[in-house]
Enzyme design. Structure first.
Site, PDB file in Angstrom:
ATOM      1  N   PRO A  91     -10.606 -71.314 -19.830  1.00 12.30           N
ATOM      2  CA  PRO A  91      -9.945 -72.449 -20.488  1.00 12.30           C
ATOM      3  C   PRO A  91     -10.212 -72.482 -21.994  1.00 12.30           C
ATOM      4  CG  PRO A  91     -11.755 -73.199 -19.081  1.00 12.30           C
ATOM      5  CD  PRO A  91     -11.597 -71.738 -18.837  1.00 12.30           C
ATOM      6  N   GLU A 118     -19.338 -72.318 -12.793  1.00  8.72           N
ATOM      7  CA  GLU A 118     -19.492 -72.879 -14.138  1.00  8.72           C
ATOM      8  C   GLU A 118     -18.944 -71.930 -15.211  1.00  8.72           C
ATOM      9  OE1 GLU A 118     -20.284 -75.994 -14.254  1.00  8.72           O
ATOM     10  OE2 GLU A 118     -19.867 -75.862 -16.403  1.00  8.72           O
ATOM     11  N   ARG A 156       7.758 -59.939 -14.527  1.00  2.84           N
ATOM     12  CA  ARG A 156       9.176 -60.302 -14.711  1.00  2.84           C
ATOM     13  C   ARG A 156       9.796 -59.603 -15.924  1.00  2.84           C
ATOM     14  NH1 ARG A 156      11.106 -64.756 -15.900  1.00  2.84           N
ATOM     15  NH2 ARG A 156      12.650 -65.145 -14.294  1.00  2.84           N
ATOM     16  N   ASP A 171      16.107 -66.515 -19.834  1.00  2.00           N
ATOM     17  CA  ASP A 171      15.204 -67.594 -19.444  1.00  2.00           C
ATOM     18  C   ASP A 171      14.741 -68.407 -20.644  1.00  2.00           C
ATOM     19  OD1 ASP A 171      15.060 -67.396 -16.703  1.00  2.00           O
ATOM     20  OD2 ASP A 171      13.555 -65.812 -16.762  1.00  2.00           O
TER      21      ASP A 171
END
Ligand SMILES: C[S@@+](CC[C@H](N)C(=O)[O-])C[C@H]1O[C@@H](n2cnc3c(N)ncnc32)[C@H](O)[C@@H]1O
Length: 236
Positions: A91, A118, A156, A171
């Site tokens: 993150p 963690e 893709r 897209d």
């Protein structure tokens, strides 16, 4: 066998990756040798007699930290081909988007390192020096879902994964805008009609209508993208 793209996923939960890659379009891409997805489990490299891969954090605190040795050894066991990149899912990384996806799609081999609990002992980062990627400002229990997001979106972009490579070209994000709305049969549903212009077979008019819809939709939903697109259009 020559694969267009090879993904090596370092994960403590290979079954998560394997189950997703065993379905739908990714499954077909693997069967057609367009992509290859291999999993490597750091637990298999643990030198601990109980195959331990995590331990309590130095300094205290909640959660278990992934130990450097099993991850580094698992990473070093991977045969690195030329034109290879290593990505750590975290993150704390740069936030994934279509541009990063295109960039990663240029590599022949992508090694994806998934964390859990963690997170990683900091020395894993220091030793491996991966590109660090996040899939958004929220925290998941593990890096497997983010890794699958990358595998899916990158695949893709590779010819042979989708039925028609053009479908990826149109897209959202590919030209900086969100895609126009789609309609299919029936022509009228619960009183809602398909826009007339889509039925007349005039491709120029259809293209114009779709571009306008695309602009309008982007302006409404993603002003940041719209402003950037208009800025670029003005420069032309
Ligand atoms: C619970 S998270 C650890 C979060 C870490 N303690 C922190 O606050 O930055 C466990 C693992 O899930 C993965 N992960 C969680 N959220 C993610 C995200 N938004 N993007 C990419 N990977 C993520 C990473 O591999 C991470 O090591």
């Amino acid at each position: 066998m020559k694969f267009t793209k090879r993904f090596n996923v370092l994960t403590l939960f290979p079954e998560m990756v394997e189950s997703c890659c065993g379905c739908s379009i990714l499954k077909r891409a693997i069967e057609n040798n367009v992509i290859e997805v291999k999993t490597i489990n750091p637990r298999d490299f643990s030198l601990d007699k109980h195959k331990k891969v995590d331990d309590k954090p130095y300094g205290g605190g909640a959660g278990m930290v992934l130990m450097a040795q099993p991850y580094v050894d698992a990473y070093e066991s991977i045969e690195k081909i030329e034109n290879s990149i290593t990505v750590m899912l975290t993150p704390q990384g740069e936030v994934f988007n279509d541009q990063i996806c295109n960039d990663l799609a240029k590599y022949d081999q992508i090694v994806l390192i998934c964390g859990h609990y963690e997170g990683f002992d900091e020395r894993i980062r220091t030793i491996i020096s991966p590109r660090e990627i996040s899939i958004g400002d929220f925290v998941l229990t593990g890096g497997e879902l983010p890794a699958l997001c990358l595998i899916d979106s990158i695949s893709r972009k590779i010819e042979g994964t989708l039925g028609k490579i053009e479908s990826a070209d149109e897209d959202s994000f590919s030209n900086g805008l969100l895609e126009y709305p789609h309609y299919t049969k029936p022509r009228e549903y619960k009183g809602l009609e398909v826009p007339e212009v889509l039925l007349n077979g005039n491709h120029k008019e259809i293209e114009k209508f779709r571009h306008e819809q695309s602009l309008e939709r982007t302006k409404l939903r993603r002003k940041d993208l719209y402003d950037k697109y208009m800025e670029g259009a003005e420069k032309l």
